[in-house]
Design a protein around this motif. Structure first.
Motif, PDB file in Angstrom:
ATOM      1  N   GLY A  10      10.437 -12.895 -14.192  1.00 16.71           N
ATOM      2  CA  GLY A  10       9.874 -12.958 -12.848  1.00 16.71           C
ATOM      3  C   GLY A  10       9.906 -11.643 -12.095  1.00 16.71           C
ATOM      4  O   GLY A  10       9.661 -11.625 -10.888  1.00 16.71           O
ATOM      5  N   ALA A  11      10.201 -10.534 -12.779  1.00 17.80           N
ATOM      6  CA  ALA A  11      10.260  -9.235 -12.114  1.00 17.80           C
ATOM      7  C   ALA A  11       8.935  -8.894 -11.434  1.00 17.80           C
ATOM      8  O   ALA A  11       8.893  -8.483 -10.271  1.00 17.80           O
ATOM      9  N   THR A  12       7.847  -9.083 -12.164  1.00 14.47           N
ATOM     10  CA  THR A  12       6.536  -8.766 -11.603  1.00 14.47           C
ATOM     11  C   THR A  12       6.197  -9.678 -10.435  1.00 14.47           C
ATOM     12  O   THR A  12       5.661  -9.226  -9.410  1.00 14.47           O
ATOM     13  N   HIS A  42      13.515   4.314 -10.603  1.00 17.10           N
ATOM     14  CA  HIS A  42      13.770   4.615 -12.024  1.00 17.10           C
ATOM     15  C   HIS A  42      13.443   3.494 -13.015  1.00 17.10           C
ATOM     16  O   HIS A  42      14.339   2.999 -13.724  1.00 17.10           O
ATOM     17  N   PRO A  43      12.178   3.069 -13.118  1.00 19.05           N
ATOM     18  CA  PRO A  43      11.837   2.028 -14.103  1.00 19.05           C
ATOM     19  C   PRO A  43      12.114   2.449 -15.534  1.00 19.05           C
ATOM     20  O   PRO A  43      12.281   1.590 -16.415  1.00 19.05           O
ATOM     21  N   GLU A  44      12.163   3.765 -15.772  1.00 17.53           N
ATOM     22  CA  GLU A  44      12.442   4.246 -17.132  1.00 17.53           C
ATOM     23  C   GLU A  44      13.808   3.800 -17.634  1.00 17.53           C
ATOM     24  O   GLU A  44      14.055   3.808 -18.847  1.00 17.53           O
ATOM     25  N   ARG A  45      14.694   3.397 -16.745  1.00 19.40           N
ATOM     26  CA  ARG A  45      16.042   3.006 -17.142  1.00 19.40           C
ATOM     27  C   ARG A  45      16.154   1.541 -17.524  1.00 19.40           C
ATOM     28  O   ARG A  45      17.175   1.111 -18.069  1.00 19.40           O
ATOM     29  N   ASP A  98       2.660  -0.467 -20.060  1.00 19.99           N
ATOM     30  CA  ASP A  98       1.769  -1.520 -19.586  1.00 19.99           C
ATOM     31  C   ASP A  98       2.353  -2.219 -18.366  1.00 19.99           C
ATOM     32  O   ASP A  98       1.617  -2.562 -17.424  1.00 19.99           O
ATOM     33  N   ALA A  99       3.662  -2.442 -18.370  1.00 19.57           N
ATOM     34  CA  ALA A  99       4.303  -3.068 -17.215  1.00 19.57           C
ATOM     35  C   ALA A  99       4.180  -2.186 -15.984  1.00 19.57           C
ATOM     36  O   ALA A  99       3.878  -2.661 -14.879  1.00 19.57           O
TER      37      ALA A  99
END
Length: 247
Positions: A113-115, A132-135, A142-143
């Motif tokens: 449910g993050a999106t 920091h989504p890279e973490r 795509d996300a």
């Protein structure tokens, strides 16, 4: 430069432990060209209604008094989305009084449910700035592209561009694809800075991206304006970056 993510409000989280440490970092930042910095101590969404707003205002005012001349400090939070459907619309929770809220997920992995939660925040009139989504384990290009389509601003930690390991590789892939909107130091009273990323980008020929990532788009966020798309890395420049990390 404008830095919208830092933990330099002393003694309130896992960041700077004292005014002395914070002031030392601020002096270095000012010398490197930072003109505005947002202090974003950790806060769980489930405790948003109990945020120590007045205490932090007083600490910020004292830190501003000790800061180098010309460096403007603004209030904010880094809000862990530990519980969905929490009202985060209070201006005291935003970055510098804007509509933008800096939010994060746990490193353990993107929750189910993050999106949907990011979409809910955007529909509530806020601008979610995802730290920091890279973490985050399970994060993909795509996300990130999907999040940007629903109004999320993507903030990458500057130090990740120059590191090694999966998070840094994803950060560089995001840079190459043009899906990073803003770089920030995420400084915790340590050596991290925007200047190191700026110098790294300039050394690799990414001059076109530097101003957008370290100043223009951060200003847009604080002024409730849409960030300007950052151009993807040109093919030749991308090859140079890849060769650098194969050494």
């Amino acid at each position: 430069m404008i830095d919208i993510h830092s933990h330099l409000l002393p003694g309130v989280d896992d960041g700077s432990p004292s005014f002395e440490v914070s002031v030392s970092v601020l002096q270095r930042f000012a010398e490197q060209g930072v003109t505005t910095l947002v202090c974003t101590p950790h806060l769980s969404a489930s405790y948003a209604a109990e945020a120590p707003i007045q205490q932090h205002r007083e600490l910020l005012a004292e830190l501003q008094r000790r800061a180098p001349a010309g460096l403007v400090l603004k209030p904010g939070w880094e809000i862990m989305l530990d519980t969905p459907n929490i009202d985060l619309t209070a201006r005291e929770l935003a970055l510098g009084g804007s509509r933008a809220v800096l939010v994060e997920f746990t490193r353990g992995g993107l929750p189910r449910g993050a999106t949907a939660e990011l979409r809910r925040l955007a529909r509530s009139g806020l601008t979610p700035v995802l730290a920091h989504p890279e973490r985050y384990f399970g994060c993909t290009l795509d996300a990130v592209r999907e999040w940007r389509k629903i109004g999320v601003v993507i903030q990458t930690d500057a130090s990740m561009l120059m590191g090694r390991g999966a998070p840094s590789e994803l950060a560089r892939e995001m840079l190459a694809a043009g899906v990073i909107d803003v770089l920030a130091s995420d400084n915790h009273g340590d050596a991290r800075s925007l200047a190191s990323a700026r110098e790294w980008l300039e050394a690799h020929g990414a001059d076109e991206q530097v101003a957008l990532l370290t100043h223009t788009n951060a200003a847009c966020v604080l002024n409730d304006e849409d960030p300007i798309p950052v151009p993807p890395l040109r093919a030749g420049l991308l090859d140079r970056v890849k060769r650098f990390f194969r050494r």
